[in-house]
Motif scaffolding. Structure first.
Motif, short mmCIF file in Angstrom:
data_model
loop_
_atom_site.label_atom_id
_atom_site.label_comp_id
_atom_site.label_asym_id
_atom_site.label_seq_id
_atom_site.Cartn_x
_atom_site.Cartn_y
_atom_site.Cartn_z
N ALA A 40 -19.74 118.00 2.51
CA ALA A 40 -18.38 117.42 2.48
C ALA A 40 -17.96 117.01 3.88
CB ALA A 40 -17.39 118.43 1.88
N GLU A 88 -13.26 108.20 -2.23
CA GLU A 88 -13.67 107.77 -3.58
C GLU A 88 -14.35 106.41 -3.52
OE1 GLU A 88 -10.56 106.89 -6.42
OE2 GLU A 88 -12.00 106.86 -8.07
N HIS A 91 -20.34 109.97 -3.36
CA HIS A 91 -21.66 110.58 -3.56
C HIS A 91 -22.76 109.93 -2.71
CE1 HIS A 91 -22.23 107.30 -6.58
NE2 HIS A 91 -23.48 107.40 -6.19
N PHE A 97 -25.02 115.17 -2.27
CA PHE A 97 -24.07 114.82 -3.33
C PHE A 97 -24.71 113.88 -4.36
CE2 PHE A 97 -20.38 115.80 -0.30
CZ PHE A 97 -20.16 117.04 -0.90
N ASP A 124 -16.36 109.19 -8.63
CA ASP A 124 -16.41 110.52 -8.03
C ASP A 124 -15.47 110.56 -6.83
OD1 ASP A 124 -18.50 109.84 -5.63
OD2 ASP A 124 -19.21 108.97 -7.51
N LYS A 125 -14.79 111.70 -6.70
CA LYS A 125 -13.77 111.85 -5.65
C LYS A 125 -13.98 113.16 -4.92
CE LYS A 125 -10.76 111.33 -9.01
NZ LYS A 125 -9.60 111.25 -9.87
N LEU A 126 -13.80 113.12 -3.62
CA LEU A 126 -13.82 114.35 -2.82
C LEU A 126 -12.40 114.56 -2.33
CD1 LEU A 126 -15.55 116.55 -1.45
CD2 LEU A 126 -15.97 114.94 0.41
N LEU A 242 -14.47 118.69 -5.54
CA LEU A 242 -14.95 117.36 -5.89
C LEU A 242 -14.84 117.18 -7.41
CD1 LEU A 242 -18.14 117.63 -7.07
CD2 LEU A 242 -18.47 118.25 -4.66
#
Ligand SMILES: O=C(O)CCC(=O)C(=O)O
Length: 263
Positions: A40, A88, A91, A97, A124-126, A242
């Motif tokens: 991350a 976003e 990955h 990821f 996908d969002k962190l 995530l």
């Protein structure tokens, strides 16, 4: 890893249908979590470096966004903050990821929820809620945000993995159980450009909210129509998490003109 044991159970299917979410605890080991937390921070560094090379910056309702390195970087909601709030998609920013999207702990329950095998990644969002700085996420559903970009907004379940212990003090996710059963609800009017993406409080009962406290390594699976949100991080601890959203195979990702099968 025993893939069969990770499949959606009848009880989970019922929970998803009736209350719109369910949790699985202690799925990832301390060593795996160390590696993912490192991934991350590496992803944040990669995104920052990309945005330093060439910045496409804009603001919506005072919130600052940058497009760089194939990701949307959302900055914290504080004047002149350089703190990254959300990435976003993310990955592609770290190989750990990219691999995670195919992990059976994500994919097996998702095949059950989407109803196809294989599935594909939608987005996908962190989400990085930094200590004392991470801001709230107002009550919203994801479906109105995605509806224009997909023919199957009902089939976009979310899988959230918490990288740090998430509790009330550091702003864990909160759910309105059963709110998903009403489908897409009206948004706010007269509350800026983003207002329509926040759910009108007349259409759900905030007093029924459930804070979903989870130890690091636990996962939360929830419907795209679920009304959810979270409070600011008022603690000295991070609350990084995530979220990967899956869809039926054969469809392109949200924001990215490519298909990404998983499993
Ligand atoms: O991370 C959170 O607290 C909220 C995330 C969320 O609601 C979202 O990304 O849609």
């Amino acid at each position: 890893m025993d893939r069969t044991a990770l499949r959606l159970s009848d009880e989970e299917r019922l929970l998803y249908r009736e209350q719109g979410y369910f949790v699985r605890r202690r799925l990832f080991s301390p060593d795996e979590l160390d590696a993912l937390r490192d991934a991350a921070e590496c992803s944040v560094a990669v995104a920052r470096a990309a945005s330093d090379r060439g910045r496409d910056e804009y603001a919506i309702d005072g919130n600052v966004y940058r497009e760089a390195g194939g990701t949307t970087i959302q900055l914290e909601h504080r004047n002149d903050s350089e703190t990254v709030r959300v990435l976003e998609p993310f990955h592609h920013l770290d190989p750990r990821f990219s691999t995670l999207l195919d992990d059976p702990r994500f994919v097996e329950p998702m095949c059950g929820l989407v109803g196809t095998r294989p599935v594909a990644v939608f987005t996908d969002k962190l989400n990085l809620k930094r200590p004392r700085e991470g801001s709230q996420f107002r009550w919203h559903q994801d479906s109105p945000y995605w509806n224009h970009a997909t023919p199957h907004v009902d089939r976009l379940p979310n899988a959230m993995l918490v990288l740090d212990d998430a509790d009330i003090a550091n702003g864990c996710l909160r759910m309105i159980p059963g709110s998903h059963r009403k489908g897409m609800l009206p948004g706010l009017e007269g509350d800026g450009t983003l207002g329509p993406l926040f759910t009108d409080p007349r259409y759900f009962d905030a007093s029924t909210q459930v804070p979903v406290e989870l130890e690091a390594g636990g996962m939360l699976f929830f419907s795209p129509h679920m009304v959810h949100g979270s409070q600011p991080n008022d603690s000295d601890r991070a609350r990084r998490a995530l979220i990967v959203t899956y869809q039926p195979a054969g469809h392109r990702m949200f924001k990215v003109d490519a298909k990404r099968e998983a499993g």
